[in-house]
Structure formats: structure tokens, C-alpha cells
Design a protein around this motif. Structure first.
Motif, PDB file in Angstrom:
ATOM      1  N   LYS A  80       0.832  -1.210   0.000  1.00 38.90           N
ATOM      2  CA  LYS A  80       0.000   0.000   0.000  1.00 38.90           C
ATOM      3  C   LYS A  80       0.866   1.259   0.000  1.00 38.90           C
ATOM      4  CE  LYS A  80      -1.909  -1.079   3.950  1.00 38.90           C
ATOM      5  NZ  LYS A  80      -1.213  -2.306   4.362  1.00 38.90           N
ATOM      6  N   SER A  81       1.834   1.303   0.938  1.00 43.34           N
ATOM      7  CA  SER A  81       2.693   2.490   1.001  1.00 43.34           C
ATOM      8  C   SER A  81       3.487   2.645  -0.277  1.00 43.34           C
ATOM      9  CB  SER A  81       3.656   2.389   2.181  1.00 43.34           C
ATOM     10  OG  SER A  81       2.945   2.330   3.378  1.00 43.34           O
ATOM     11  N   THR A  82       3.943   1.525  -0.814  1.00 40.70           N
ATOM     12  CA  THR A  82       4.708   1.589  -2.062  1.00 40.70           C
ATOM     13  C   THR A  82       3.852   2.207  -3.158  1.00 40.70           C
ATOM     14  OG1 THR A  82       5.882  -0.383  -1.361  1.00 40.70           O
ATOM     15  CG2 THR A  82       6.070   0.217  -3.661  1.00 40.70           C
TER      16      THR A  82
ATOM     17  N   PHE B 238       1.729  11.510   6.027  1.00 41.53           N
ATOM     18  CA  PHE B 238       2.503  10.320   6.356  1.00 41.53           C
ATOM     19  C   PHE B 238       1.920   9.616   7.572  1.00 41.53           C
ATOM     20  CE2 PHE B 238       5.239  12.931   3.893  1.00 41.53           C
ATOM     21  CZ  PHE B 238       6.042  12.055   3.187  1.00 41.53           C
ATOM     22  N   GLN B 239       2.266   8.337   7.661  1.00 42.37           N
ATOM     23  CA  GLN B 239       1.742   7.520   8.745  1.00 42.37           C
ATOM     24  C   GLN B 239       2.070   8.117  10.116  1.00 42.37           C
ATOM     25  OE1 GLN B 239       2.606   3.444   8.155  1.00 42.37           O
ATOM     26  NE2 GLN B 239       1.724   2.782  10.079  1.00 42.37           N
ATOM     27  N   ASN B 240       3.330   8.603  10.268  1.00 38.88           N
ATOM     28  CA  ASN B 240       3.676   9.219  11.558  1.00 38.88           C
ATOM     29  C   ASN B 240       3.719  10.738  11.440  1.00 38.88           C
ATOM     30  OD1 ASN B 240       5.816   9.247   9.910  1.00 38.88           O
ATOM     31  ND2 ASN B 240       7.146   8.013  11.202  1.00 38.88           N
TER      32      ASN B 240
ATOM     33  N   LEU C 247      -3.272   9.675   1.780  1.00 33.70           N
ATOM     34  CA  LEU C 247      -3.182   9.503   3.236  1.00 33.70           C
ATOM     35  C   LEU C 247      -2.677   8.101   3.525  1.00 33.70           C
ATOM     36  CD1 LEU C 247      -6.729  10.849   3.460  1.00 33.70           C
ATOM     37  CD2 LEU C 247      -4.944  12.017   4.716  1.00 33.70           C
ATOM     38  N   ASP C 248      -1.532   7.985   4.184  1.00 32.25           N
ATOM     39  CA  ASP C 248      -0.957   6.677   4.472  1.00 32.25           C
ATOM     40  C   ASP C 248      -1.248   6.287   5.912  1.00 32.25           C
ATOM     41  OD1 ASP C 248       0.392   4.344   4.524  1.00 32.25           O
ATOM     42  OD2 ASP C 248       2.319   5.154   3.896  1.00 32.25           O
ATOM     43  N   GLU C 249      -2.173   5.403   6.095  1.00 32.59           N
ATOM     44  CA  GLU C 249      -2.602   4.957   7.425  1.00 32.59           C
ATOM     45  C   GLU C 249      -2.684   6.121   8.400  1.00 32.59           C
ATOM     46  OE1 GLU C 249      -1.550   1.272   8.726  1.00 32.59           O
ATOM     47  OE2 GLU C 249      -0.860   0.516   6.790  1.00 32.59           O
ATOM     48  N   PRO C 250      -3.483   7.120   8.105  1.00 31.08           N
ATOM     49  CA  PRO C 250      -3.456   8.346   8.911  1.00 31.08           C
ATOM     50  C   PRO C 250      -4.025   8.149  10.312  1.00 31.08           C
ATOM     51  CG  PRO C 250      -5.250   8.454   7.342  1.00 31.08           C
ATOM     52  CD  PRO C 250      -4.487   7.212   7.026  1.00 31.08           C
TER      53      PRO C 250
HETATM   54 MG   LIG Z   1       2.688   1.090   4.981  1.00 24.50          MG
END
Ligand SMILES: [Mg+2]
Ligand SMILES: Nc1ncnc2c1ncn2[C@@H]1O[C@H](COP(=O)(O)OP(=O)(O)O)[C@@H](O)[C@H]1O
Lengths: 298, 368
Positions: free
Chosen positions: B49-51, B88-90, B168-171
Motif C-alpha cells: 500500500k505504502s509503495t 505520512f503515517q507518523n 493519506l498513508d494509514e493516517p
Molecule cells: Mg505502509
């Protein structure tokens, strides 16, 4: 709470004893010496107390020369070495192949003896009956005339001293800065790129603030180190630094104690206390400036 | 703006130096994301997913395939020129800058004609902050904010440059359960208000189902199914998708088809027409069980879990792949808890058959 305090102090005792015996006590002693006028080291007596030692030192042309040299050295080498080290570290962090090799090469001067490095500089800069030194050969190749860097004009000698100092202090700075750069999380760079940030702005607005505690540490220790410079000058110009006009404050203190003109612990103490006051002032200014520009983040 | 992914593939060199094999993080991803929609990219951790997001925003270059924004091929455009907003996720908030400076950062990058005046910048920053309701926190540093607030700042920073695409990456993964519910509604609201084409990555099927217009289910770098959340739930293409969607998860049995009848163990549970005799996996949604005195499926009674509106019956059956079967029935039902055996009939629409080997869905006709 009380008990914890007690324990804390207990842990500190060895360090306090050690520092007390080898730092605080001598410091106080030097401070007292510096106010004892007409001290006689043979009979260990003095005539009275007052500020004469200070006024003597401050009027001594050798001290003023040393003061000037030290200030020039500090003002030139600290910024130059820090900025160069930063640029080299950024270069090192952005190359992938052979990075370790480069890192080792840049670190070599740090593990090399000061006097050995001095010898290398002699080969580079010293005029002998057989050769004018490598640097002069280069200057000649570009059509300039030879300069005597070791026994010649003041600016040439100062140039060599600054060059040498920068060269000696850089490896440590590069080492520290490359690891600081490596510890900046890549995600900030990614965020900045996605937001359309140019690479110079990324450097100025993200990289530098992120490693500002490290830069600050290097500047403070750089200032202190440069103010205490002595062995570098000896390695290049020999022990008679006053004659070479290349003395530093620490060199002056040493000469006053043990040099050919030495045997004046009171003058040496006064000079040492003056140096202490200068370093303290500069460090305080550094700390004040850093409050605004250094970002500590957990 | 619509986004077109055309046979998008990303392979990473293997970390294992002896094997020269490559890791396919994203394989042959073809999809057209319609303008103004919110797409949920869903799959377990490590499925690519992130890729995929990094390929879309340009931080990674695809090994093969192309990416179009509208009609423009952006495959070789660096991220700074794509104009996407990425959360980003973080969060990746700049820790040394205040909330205001963080949000303003992307605007200060604008050059040439796009360059903004001080007032325009302040206006845009304020508007973005207001959209995510953090106007009161502008002078704080990120470390002085809660997770939810940081997340809002990150969204504001991504929105302030008015991107045509928001990623949105795992927000929500760093938020606690309640905040997660609240914030996902918030994201939905903001997306509706701004009408920005949005891709929302999550490993939480609940999250994806609840706010997405379309969901994309991925596994090991490959897209399994794309569709409206309800459609994918009601009509999964394979066992993986069926298992991945739904809480409580689907119950899976080993069974077989014989003479048009579906067997779990010795129980003939359903008439299935048009399926030749074979062994199958059977998936039954928890809401697909009907409590019947004369139901064909005999299960050993475990316990009851009362959940207010519904009752969850936990039972066991030797044909079931997991230890327990979880079925959800209305709370009004009369359940005889003293009996050892509980009997169910199955709702045909909630029963799916899958190939034992390929795990692909086998369709069947329901006899009225
Ligand atoms: Mg990821
Ligand atoms: N930079 C990389 N180098 C090598 N392999 C990677 C890299 N980034 C991701 N991968 C691999 O690609 C796969 C997909 O990763 P990722 O897209 O981060 O998954 P997700 O975001 O769905 O959890 C994983 O198997 C991961 O190990």
C-alpha cells in the motif's frame, strides 16, 4: 525524595573529589597566584597583593601579540572548519559507493600525531636549500613568486597556522556531523520534497535546524579548543614562538612558566585567568545565541 | 482530477544477496481513480500500500508501468512537481517549526507566478487550519500536541497548497479507538467539502468500508478486487477478500458438493445448482445463520455473547477451519441454551463457495 537526593550526591562524590583535587583547587590556586605581586619562586615569598600582574601582562607586547594571534585563529578556524566539515559531511552522506573508504580517509588526520602532521606541513610549506616546498612549486607553476610560509611574512605564517588548525580539527567534526546527518529521519526529507521544496531550502530549513544541537556543540568546543591552541604552533614554528610572532595565549603562559624567559608564575597565572575570562565570556555569548537558533527535539 | 495507474509495477532488489530474486511490492496495478472520489486502499501489512502511494506521489520510480494525472503522464515527474498532498503515517511534522510554520511551509516553496503575498499566505494557512479545526493551536510546536491534533496539522499541511490529489498513508493508525472513529468522519467531511481526489490507505477494513466510495483490496502486491464497499463485501472474488472484510470475520468450513447439494461434514446445508461434484471451501458470513429447530447444520453449542441489539452464538463444528463459529442472530430469538446442539439454516446470499486450491470464488444458483 530526601533519600534520593542523598543517593544522588553519593554517586557524585568520586567525580566531585576528582574534579575538586585536579580542577577546582588548581583554579583557585592560580587565581590567588595571579594577585600575588613580586613572587619569588626560590624563597616562595611575595611582596604584596594587587593587580600589578594583570597590568604587566596586558602591557607586555608578547602577550598582546599572543592575544591577537589567538583571536585571529579562533575567528578564522572555527567557522571555516565547521562549515567545511558540514559540506564534506553532506557530500559523504549523499554518496553511496565507497562511503566508508571516504569516511576513513577523512578521519585519518585525527588519529595521526600532531607532530607528524606538522612534519607533513613542513614538506608542503617549508623553504629549504633544496626545495621551496610543494605549495610554492604550485604557486610558481601558476606564475607567482615563492613565499616563505614558515619563516616569512606574518600573514603567510598565520595562513599556515590556520590551514593546519582547520585540517587537524576537521576529522572529528566530520565524524560527528555525518552521524548527526544520518540520524535525521528520512521522512522529513520526503515530506519536504512532496511539498515542492528545493534542495537548498531543504538544507537550510530542515537539515540545519535538525542537526543544530550538534553544530552548536561543535562551535562551542571549537571555540574553546582554538582558544587553547598551542601545540599546533609549536609543531610548525618550533618552541621559540615569541620570536616567530606566532605565540598563542597558552604558549605565552607556558613560556612565562618554563620558557627561556620563564620563571614568572604570577604573570603566567594572570594570563591564564585572562584566558579563562575570555573563554567564559565567549561561551556565555554562544549559549545566549543558541537559545534562539538551536532546536532540541525529543 | 482522475488518476490512472497503467500496469504499475515496483520491484525491489532482494535483501538476500545469495538469491537474486526480487520482491514485487506492487504488481501490475491497473486502475482509474475517478475525479473527486475517496478511494480506500486496503490490505494487510506489507501488501504494497505504502509503495503504491509513494509511486503516485513520486518518491519512488516504478519499475514498469505509467501514472497519469488527468491526461498528463507524470511517471517521470519528480515529487516536487506533482503537486500532491501527502499525509505520512507518523505525520512527519517538522519538530522545530510551530503549527503555523508547518502549515505554511509548502506555500513558501511556491515560486514565480504562483508566489503568494504575506496576506494571501496567512489567509490560506488560516483557511486550512479552520478546515481541520486547529485555529487555536497555531503557535504550538508539534511536540505540544496530542496525536489527533498532530494528525490534523498534517492534513492541513497537505491541503494548504490545494493539491489535486490527496494521499493519506494509514493516517489513523496512531490514534486511539474513539479518536479514530471521529477523525475518519472528519476526513470524509473534508474530502466532501474540498472534492479532492483522495486515496486513503489502511489495513483496517472497518475504516476503509465506512468512508470510501471505492475500495481496492490488495494482497502481496497484487490487486484482488476493486469495487464499492458493499459490493465487495457481498460479492468477494476469492477467499482472501471474503476473509479480509467484515467483523466478526467470515466463518470458513471445509465441505463438498455432491449432486447439487452442499455438504458440511454429513450435513447437507444448501441446494447449490450448477456446481459439479467437488471439494470446496465454504464461507458463511456471521449474519448468514438462521436459528431453526429443524436446521440442517448441527453445531455444538458453546456460549452466548449478548451485544444488546444482537446475540452472538459461539459454537463449534468439526468441519469449521477455526476453533469456533460465530453467528449473529437477533436478540429476540429464543435460544435453548441447555441443549448441547444448536441447529442453523443458512441464507444462500451469505454463503460463498471457493476452490480448494486457487481459493477463487465458485458461483452457484440458488433454487427458490
Ligand atoms: Mg505502509
Ligand atoms: N525500500 C524497500 N526495499 C526493499 N523492499 C521494500 C522496500 N520498501 C518496501 N519493501 C517491501 O515491499 C513490500 C510492500 O511494502 P509496503 O508498501 O511498505 O507495505 P504496506 O504499506 O502495505 O504495509 C514489503 O514486502 C516490503 O518489505
Amino acid at each position: 525524595m530526601e533519600k534520593q537526593n542523598f543517593k544522588g550526591w553519593l554517586y557524585l562524590i568520586p567525580a566531585i573529589l576528582f574534579l575538586g583535587a585536579f580542577m577546582i583547587y588548581p583554579l583557585i590556586d592560580v587565581f590567588i597566584y595571579s594577585f600575588e605581586e613580586g613572587y619569588n619562586s626560590a624563597s616562595q615569598t611575595y611582596l604584596g597583593t594587587g593587580g600589578y600582574n594583570y597590568s604587566y601582562v596586558l602591557r607586555d607586547p608578547y602577550f598582546l601579540q599572543a592575544l591577537k594571534n589567538t583571536f585571529i585563529l579562533v575567528i578564522i578556524t572555527v567557522p571555516v572548519s565547521t562549515i567545511l566539515a558540514l559540506l564534506i559531511s553532506i557530500g559523504l552522506s549523499s554518496v553511496k559507493p565507497l562511503r566508508n573508504l571516504f569516511q576513513t580517509v577523512y578521519f585519518l588526520p585525527y588519529v595521526t600525531n600532531t607532530l607528524a602532521v606538522g612534519l607533513v606541513f613542513m614538506i608542503l610549506f617549508k623553504k629549504t636549500p633544496y626545495s621551496d616546498g610543494l605549495v610554492n612549486l604550485l604557486i610558481n607553476a601558476f606564475g607567482g613568486s615563492s613565499v616563505d610560509f614558515i619563516d616569512g611574512p606574518y600573514w603567510a605564517k598565520m595562513f599556515v597556522l590556520c590551514f593546519y588548525t582547520v585540517w587537524v580539527v576537521m576529522p572529528f567534526k566530520i565524524l560527528i556531523l555525518t552521524s548527526a546527518l544520518a540520524s535525521v529521519n528520512q521522512v522529513y526529507y520526503n515530506a519536504a520534497r512532496v511539498d515542492g521544496t528545493g534542495s537548498f531550502r531543504i538544507f537550510r530549513k530542515i537539515t540545519v535546524p535538525m542537526i543544530s544541537p550538534t553544530i552548536f556543540y561543535l562551535v562551542i568546543t571549537g571555540f574553546i579548543g582554538a582558544f587553547k591552541a598551542y601545540s599546533d604552533a609549536v609543531a610548525l614554528f618550533g618552541t621559540d614562538l615569541n620570536a616567530a610572532e606566532m605565540n598563542t595565549i597558552v604558549g605565552y603562559v607556558y613560556d612565562m612558566l618554563y620558557g627561556d624567559s620563564g620563571g614568572y608564575p604570577s604573570y603566567a597565572s594572570a594570563a591564564a585567568i585572562l584566558l579563562f575570562a575570555i573563554v567564559l565570556t565567549i561561551t556565555c555569548i554562544n549559549l545566549l545565541v543558541s537559545r534562539k537558533h538551536v532546536h532540541y527535539t525529543g | 482530477m482522475k488518476i490512472v495507474l497503467d500496469h504499475l509495477t515496483k520491484k525491489f532488489p532482494s535483501r538476500n544477496k545469495k538469491e537474486r530474486s526480487e520482491v514485487t511490492a506492487v504488481g501490475d496495478f491497473c486502475f482509474e481513480i475517478p475525479d473527486g472520489k475517496l478511494v480506500g486502499l486496503l490490505g494487510p501489512s506489507g501488501c504494497g500500500k505504502s509503495t503504491t502511494l509513494n509511486l503516485i506521489c513520486g518518491l519512488l520510480k516504478p519499475t514498469e508501468g505509467k501514472i497519469f494525472f488527468g491526461d498528463d503522464d507524470v511517471t517521470n515527474l519528480p515529487p516536487e512537481h506533482r503537486g500532491v498532498g501527502l499525509v505520512f503515517q507518523n505525520y512527519a511534522l517538522y519538530p522545530h517549526l510551530t503549527v503555523r510554520k508547518n502549515i505554511q511551509f509548502p506555500l513558501e516553496n511556491l515560486r514565480g507566478e504562483a508566489k503568494l503575498t504575506r496576506e494571501e499566505m496567512d489567509g490560506r494557512v488560516y483557511a486550512a487550519a479552520k478546515l481541520v479545526q486547529i485555529e487555536g493551536l497555531m503557535e504550538r510546536k508539534p511536540s505540544e500536541l496530542s496525536g489527533g491534533q498532530q494528525q490534523r496539522v498534517a492534513i492541513a499541511r497537505a491541503l494548504v497548497k490545494m493539491p489535486k490529489v490527496l494521499l493519506l498513508d494509514e493516517p489513523l493508525s496512531n490514534l486511539d479507538a474513539r479518536l479514530r472513529l471521529q477523525t475518519r468522519e472528519e476526513i470524509r467531511r473534508i474530502q466532501k467539502e474540498t472534492k479532492i481526489t483522495t486515496i486513503f490507505v489502511t489495513h483496517d477494513q472497518d475504516e476503509a468500508m465506512s468512508i470510501s466510495d471505492l475500495i481496492v483490496v490488495m494482497k502481496d502486491g497484487f490487486v484482488q478486487q476493486i469495487g464499492r464497499p458493499q459490493d465487495v463485501y457481498d460479492d468477494p472474488v476469492n477467499l482472501f477478500v471474503a476473509k479480509f472484510l467484515g467483523t466478526p470475520p467470515i466463518n470458513v468450513f471445509d465441505g463438498s458438493v455432491k449432486d447439487g447439494r452442499l455438504y458440511i461434514g454429513d450435513d447437507a446445508v444448501l441446494q447449490v445448482d450448477g456446481v459439479p461434484d467437488r471439494n470446496v471451501h465454504i464461507g458463511v458470513r456471521p449474519e448468514g445463520f438462521l436459528l431453526r429447530e429443524d436446521g440442517p447444520l448441527h453445531c455444538r453449542m458453546g456460549r452466548l455473547e449478548v451485544m444488546g441489539r444482537d446475540v452472538s452464538v459461539v459454537s463449534t463444528h468439526p468441519g469449521c477451519q477455526s476453533d469456533t463459529i460465530r453467528s449473529i442472530i437477533p436478540a429476540e430469538s429464543n435460544i435453548n441454551t441447555t441443549s448441547d446442539i444448536v441447529r442453523f439454516a443458512l441464507k444462500p446470499g451469505k454463503v460463498f463457495l471457493f476452490d480448494r486450491v486457487t481459493e477463487a470464488r465458485i458461483s452457484f444458483d440458488v433454487r427458490a
